[in-house]
Design a protein around this motif. Structure first.
Motif, PDB file in Angstrom:
ATOM      1  N   MET A 258       0.850  -1.185   0.000  1.00 25.89           N
ATOM      2  CA  MET A 258       0.000   0.000   0.000  1.00 25.89           C
ATOM      3  C   MET A 258       0.884   1.233   0.000  1.00 25.89           C
ATOM      4  N   GLU A 259       0.479   2.225  -0.695  1.00 22.39           N
ATOM      5  CA  GLU A 259       1.348   3.361  -0.921  1.00 22.39           C
ATOM      6  C   GLU A 259       0.615   4.663  -0.652  1.00 22.39           C
ATOM      7  N   ALA A 260       1.260   5.613   0.012  1.00 20.34           N
ATOM      8  CA  ALA A 260       0.623   6.906   0.301  1.00 20.34           C
ATOM      9  C   ALA A 260       0.572   7.756  -0.945  1.00 20.34           C
ATOM     10  N   SER A 261      -0.501   8.506  -1.094  1.00 16.12           N
ATOM     11  CA  SER A 261      -0.684   9.347  -2.275  1.00 16.12           C
ATOM     12  C   SER A 261       0.237  10.548  -2.224  1.00 16.12           C
ATOM     13  N   VAL A 262       0.594  11.044  -3.400  1.00 14.13           N
ATOM     14  CA  VAL A 262       1.379  12.273  -3.503  1.00 14.13           C
ATOM     15  C   VAL A 262       0.419  13.431  -3.688  1.00 14.13           C
ATOM     16  N   PHE A 263       0.558  14.428  -2.851  1.00 13.86           N
ATOM     17  CA  PHE A 263      -0.411  15.526  -2.867  1.00 13.86           C
ATOM     18  C   PHE A 263       0.180  16.748  -3.532  1.00 13.86           C
ATOM     19  N   SER A 264      -0.537  17.329  -4.419  1.00 14.20           N
ATOM     20  CA  SER A 264      -0.168  18.637  -4.966  1.00 14.20           C
ATOM     21  C   SER A 264      -0.693  19.704  -4.027  1.00 14.20           C
ATOM     22  N   VAL A 265       0.043  20.757  -3.899  1.00  9.48           N
ATOM     23  CA  VAL A 265      -0.314  21.782  -2.926  1.00  9.48           C
ATOM     24  C   VAL A 265      -0.970  22.957  -3.633  1.00  9.48           C
TER      25      VAL A 265
ATOM     26  N   GLY B 261      -1.882   9.191   9.998  1.00 17.82           N
ATOM     27  CA  GLY B 261      -2.964   9.056   9.037  1.00 17.82           C
ATOM     28  C   GLY B 261      -2.744   7.982   7.997  1.00 17.82           C
ATOM     29  N   VAL B 262      -1.487   7.538   7.813  1.00 20.22           N
ATOM     30  CA  VAL B 262      -1.174   6.539   6.791  1.00 20.22           C
ATOM     31  C   VAL B 262      -0.490   5.305   7.386  1.00 20.22           C
ATOM     32  N   LEU B 263       0.669   5.517   8.033  1.00 18.59           N
ATOM     33  CA  LEU B 263       1.449   4.372   8.507  1.00 18.59           C
ATOM     34  C   LEU B 263       0.749   3.603   9.631  1.00 18.59           C
TER      35      LEU B 263
END
Length: 372
Positions: A1-8, A224-226
């Motif tokens: 499972m992989e965390a999403s990359v967020f654009s700011v 929130g993810v790990l």
């Protein structure tokens, strides 16, 4: 499972009276040259201070103050068929500030508008035209189009201006609607403003990672993810003993560490004027307490044969669930407080969706194997 990359991104910005755009025929602007449209700005003089306010967007800001507490500003930028904006903020954030915004319908300057808006929220409806707390000097507002640049000029009267300036630029080729409401900006930046000395710092782009965003990113990745991923390892992979245990402990330790670092960084961001700040802080402290209880429970973990082991399991599992629920709620509250763009909500929401679906599939598999 992989965390999403967020654009700011940040959401909408808002701006005072309607003024015609006047067109001339020269081109560039810089602090080393005279203001090409000075004759069209009645209050302008050669004594204005000048700085490259936002170099990545080509913003040049000229400003001055007089003895009667009048502050004069001339903001220029390349013409991109988009609005330009300058706001006055108590904390460097758009929400809660008042801004002057200007745009023109063509590079030749046939029609133009300059408005003041109060940035009361993150959606266009929260920022109706013609609102704001700036005391704008009557008949001082003008927007001038000269070839490839826009010049937004205005004066305000105030004893002490807000300690931050915020800049924004709209999406290329997209102007505000006919009713004056703004579209989502393409980028923004903020700069500190020392009213005593009149010194304005160079702008820091909203696309960067300031302390507030670092705080949010650390907490999001950690708790929130790990931590939710670590829960899956403990719940559904016990047949891989003892690897599940070491994976669970390792993931939770890293997650707790990142979240703790984010909380510590958040303590330096106190701003009681921000809406829901107290709620966000209280939830953060509660999450920290839950995390510390989990660490304590791990250190006091009884043997599997102990009679109190079932009570320990109940405590450990339910405190963990509470911590996850509080963390998710506080992450979304934090995104709202920071006025982050839709991409943050979509990115983290997508992760949660994948996590929930994965948990459901693993739970079904778990119960099916239990029935065998």
């Amino acid at each position: 499972m992989e965390a999403s990359v967020f654009s700011v991104l940040f959401l909408s910005l808002c701006a005072f009276s309607f003024s015609p755009v006047r067109s001339q025929t020269n081109s560039t602007d810089s602090c080393s040259s005279n203001l090409a449209v000075s004759s069209l700005i009645p209050f302008y003089s050669s004594s204005f201070n000048c700085l490259s306010a936002w170099s990545s967007e080509g913003f040049i800001l000229r400003y001055a103050t007089t003895s009667n507490n009048t502050w004069s500003f001339v903001l220029s930028s390349p013409y991109t068929n988009a609005y330009i904006a300058i706001g006055f903020s108590s904390n460097g954030q758009m929400v809660g500030s008042s801004a002057m915004v200007g745009w023109a319908t063509s590079g030749n300057g046939t029609v133009g508008t300059a408005n003041q808006y109060y940035l009361g929220g993150v959606s266009p409806s929260d920022c109706p035209p013609g609102t704001g707390n700036l005391n704008v000097v009557k008949n001082s507002t003008v927007i001038v189009s000269q070839s490839s640049r826009l010049y937004l000029a205005f004066e305000i009267t105030v004893d002490k201006p807000s300690p931050y300036l915020v800049y924004a630029v709209g999406p290329r080729g997209t102007l505000p609607s006919s009713n004056g409401y703004l579209t989502e900006h393409r980028d923004m930046a903020s700069a500190s403003f020392n009213a005593n000395t009149g010194v304005i710092s160079d702008a820091q782009s909203g696309r960067g990672f300031d302390k507030a965003r670092k705080h949010g990113l650390l907490v999001l990745l950690g708790w929130g993810v790990l931590v939710p991923i670590g829960i899956l390892a403990a719940r559904y992979f016990k047949r891989y003993d003892p690897h599940w245990f070491y994976s669970h402990i390792s993931i939770q330790t890293v997650g707790f560490g990142l979240g703790l670092a984010g909380i510590i960084m958040g303590f330096d961001l106190e701003d009681d004027e921000v809406d829901d700040y107290d709620k966000h802080k209280a939830l953060g402290i509660a999450i920290l307490v839950f995390g510390c209880l989990q660490v304590t429970a791990f250190l006091a973990r009884p043997d599997k044969s102990s009679k109190v082991r079932k009570y320990w399991n109940w405590f450990h599992h339910n405190i963990g669930r509470l911590a996850i629920a509080f963390s998710i709620a506080n992450i979304f509250l934090g995104l709202s407080i920071a006025s982050e763009g839709k991409s943050w909500y979509i990115g983290y929401g997508a992760f949660l969706g994948v996590w929930v679906i994965t948990a459901l599939l693993l739970e079904i598999r778990h119960w099916m194997k239990s029935d065998d």
